[in-house]
Design an enzyme around this catalytic site. Structure first.
Site, PDB file in Angstrom:
ATOM      1  N   ARG A   1       0.814  -1.234   0.000  1.00 16.65           N
ATOM      2  CA  ARG A   1       0.000   0.000   0.000  1.00 16.65           C
ATOM      3  C   ARG A   1       0.837   1.269   0.000  1.00 16.65           C
ATOM      4  O   ARG A   1       0.392   2.328   0.401  1.00 16.65           O
ATOM      5  CB  ARG A   1      -0.967   0.043   1.175  1.00 16.65           C
ATOM      6  CG  ARG A   1      -1.972  -1.072   1.150  1.00 16.65           C
ATOM      7  CD  ARG A   1      -3.206  -0.712   1.952  1.00 16.65           C
ATOM      8  NE  ARG A   1      -4.128  -1.822   1.937  1.00 16.65           N
ATOM      9  CZ  ARG A   1      -4.030  -2.853   2.773  1.00 16.65           C
ATOM     10  NH1 ARG A   1      -3.083  -2.879   3.673  1.00 16.65           N
ATOM     11  NH2 ARG A   1      -4.889  -3.843   2.690  1.00 16.65           N
TER      12      ARG A   1
ATOM     13  N   HIS B   1       1.621  13.487 -29.572  1.00 14.58           N
ATOM     14  CA  HIS B   1       1.093  12.151 -29.251  1.00 14.58           C
ATOM     15  C   HIS B   1       0.448  11.515 -30.474  1.00 14.58           C
ATOM     16  O   HIS B   1       0.591  10.314 -30.707  1.00 14.58           O
ATOM     17  CB  HIS B   1       0.053  12.244 -28.128  1.00 14.58           C
ATOM     18  CG  HIS B   1       0.663  12.421 -26.768  1.00 14.58           C
ATOM     19  ND1 HIS B   1       0.069  13.163 -25.775  1.00 14.58           N
ATOM     20  CD2 HIS B   1       1.812  11.948 -26.237  1.00 14.58           C
ATOM     21  CE1 HIS B   1       0.826  13.138 -24.694  1.00 14.58           C
ATOM     22  NE2 HIS B   1       1.897  12.402 -24.950  1.00 14.58           N
TER      23      HIS B   1
ATOM     24  N   HIS C   1       9.680  10.361 -28.383  1.00 16.75           N
ATOM     25  CA  HIS C   1       8.637  11.246 -27.875  1.00 16.75           C
ATOM     26  C   HIS C   1       8.988  12.733 -28.105  1.00 16.75           C
ATOM     27  O   HIS C   1       8.190  13.496 -28.645  1.00 16.75           O
ATOM     28  CB  HIS C   1       8.414  10.960 -26.387  1.00 16.75           C
ATOM     29  CG  HIS C   1       7.491  11.914 -25.717  1.00 16.75           C
ATOM     30  ND1 HIS C   1       6.143  11.955 -25.998  1.00 16.75           N
ATOM     31  CD2 HIS C   1       7.724  12.896 -24.802  1.00 16.75           C
ATOM     32  CE1 HIS C   1       5.585  12.913 -25.275  1.00 16.75           C
ATOM     33  NE2 HIS C   1       6.522  13.494 -24.537  1.00 16.75           N
TER      34      HIS C   1
HETATM   35 ZN    ZN Z   1       6.471  15.101 -23.164  1.00 24.73          ZN
END
Ligand code: ZN
Ligand code: NAD
Length: 366
Positions: A124, A255, A268
């Site tokens: 947790r 994206h 990216h």
């Molecule tokens: Zn980024």
């Protein structure tokens, strides 16, 4: 060791420091020990970073009377998976990590996201430290607390906001990073200047070559500026309900480009570079900012060796689908982050036909 830069991320009880320096990797042990917790710690890394930096980190942890267990996954985005997560839990249990054990992520954004989510969920939640070793991870993914893994259906579909206790950044680790990765990280650096700081942007215009040459002082300053800027945005909007959206400058189209090219053609940052030039140009074409703003962004992106134009031959349908223009968001329009000036953003909502019009103007064939 030369001077380090220290930045505090203000998030009330979840506040934490970021330390940036050149040559500080081998001093991490004492810093980790100073945070308390049990002696047994987990160090998660990938197969490439292990060979380069794990020994320094393990040695430093042991010298501070800590007892590290190294957990290695394969290098690459494929490791940001449920299978790796499950592998990490197994190794953590085997190594005897307990609730007070710290998990240290040593690597790029893949390791930070994976180990961060493992730390958020193991027993947790156990304390977590980021030691980012790519430029992208140092200026972006290690700050802000987003963690998670991919599913076969898509990227980052499972995750949690989980803040680290400390981010420890040694810019000298960038000397082994492939040039292409350095340049891709620079796209995010340019982004911070474009959306939040004319001063940083001007510094980049003057000193880009020093950064490309990986001069420590320039790197420490610039990584520090980026972390400070991201920290201020995250402090105001930890869970992305408002301001944090400006960090998506260049990312709506970026994206989409990554997705349309199956995450193979672009890193990216490269796709984001195309997206930033696109967003700046459309801001200028709509009269939201002077043309000069778009020209400066395009010039800096190109000087950084990053792509600035959309590739020719993209199908209109797949582009619209990839930017979400078919999802009828914002009354059928897609929201782009645009610029009013260098350092100041605005939002621009575009309908499908307008997106295609701007995309045509911004593609290589134009
Ligand atoms: Zn980024
Ligand atoms: N959490 C966030 O807020 C956030 C933000 C942006 C991106 N991300 C995530 O980050 C990931 C991308 O991160 P990345 O670009 O760092 O990729 P990465 O972690 O895959 O690292 C890129 C490559 O560089 C290697 N590498 C790492 N450090 C090195 C070094 N110092 N020297 C030589 N090689 C080194 C790695 O082994 C890998 O092959 C994506 O999964 C993305 O979704 C997360």
């Amino acid at each position: 060791m030369r001077e380090t830069v220290n930045i505090q991320v203000d998030l009330g009880a979840r506040s934490y420091p970021i330390t940036i320096g050149a040559g500080i990797l081998g001093s991490i042990g004492a810093r980790v020990a100073s945070l308390g917790g049990s002696h047994r710690v987990g160090v998660v890394t990938d197969s490439t970073v292990r060979g380069l930096y794990a020994d320094d980190v393990l040695r430093s942890l042991r010298a501070a009377s800590l007892d590290p267990a190294l957990v290695e996954v394969a290098d690459g985005e494929e490791s940001k998976s449920l299978a790796s997560l499950s592998f990490l839990y197994d190794r953590f249990l085997e190594a005897g990590l307990d609730r007070r054990s710290t998990v240290i992520a040593l690597g790029g954004g893949v390791i930070g996201d994976l180990a961060g989510f493992a730390a958020a969920t193991f027993l947790r939640g156990v304390p977590f430290i980021q030691v980012p070793t790519t430029l992208l991870a140092q200026v972006d993914s290690s700050v802000g607390g987003k963690t998670g893994v991919n599913l076969p259906q898509g990227k980052n579909l499972v995750g949690a906001f989980y803040q680290p206790r400390l981010v420890w950044i040694d810019v000298l680790t960038l000397t082994t990073l492939p040039q292409r990765q350095v340049r891709a990280g620079l796209a995010e650096v340019i982004k911070y200047g474009a959306i939040l700081s004319a001063e940083l942007f001007e510094y980049l215009e003057r000193s880009l070559d020093r950064l490309l040459g990986l001069e420590d002082e320039a790197l420490v300053n610039v990584v520090g500026d980026c972390c400070r800027l991201k920290a201020s945005v995250v402090s105001e909007d930890e869970r992305e309900s408002g301001l944090r959206a400006i960090l998506n400058f260049g990312h709506t189209l970026g994206h989409a480009l990554e997705q349309m090219t199956d995450y193979r053609r672009y890193l990216h940052g490269e796709a984001v570079a195309v997206g930033m030039v696109f967003a700046a140009r459309l801001s200028a074409e709509r009269g939201l900012c002077p043309v000069d703003v778009a020209t400066r962004i395009e010039r800096l992106v190109e000087r950084a060796g990053l792509p600035s134009r959309l590739p020719g031959g993209l199908s209109a349908d797949s582009l619209l689908r990839a930017v979400g223009a078919d999802k009828k968001i914002q009354d059928g329009k897609v929201r782009f982050v645009g610029l009013q000036s260098i350092g100041k953003t605005c939002f621009v909502d575009l309908a499908g036909a307008e997106i295609l019009h701007h995309a045509e103007a911004a593609s290589v064939a134009a």
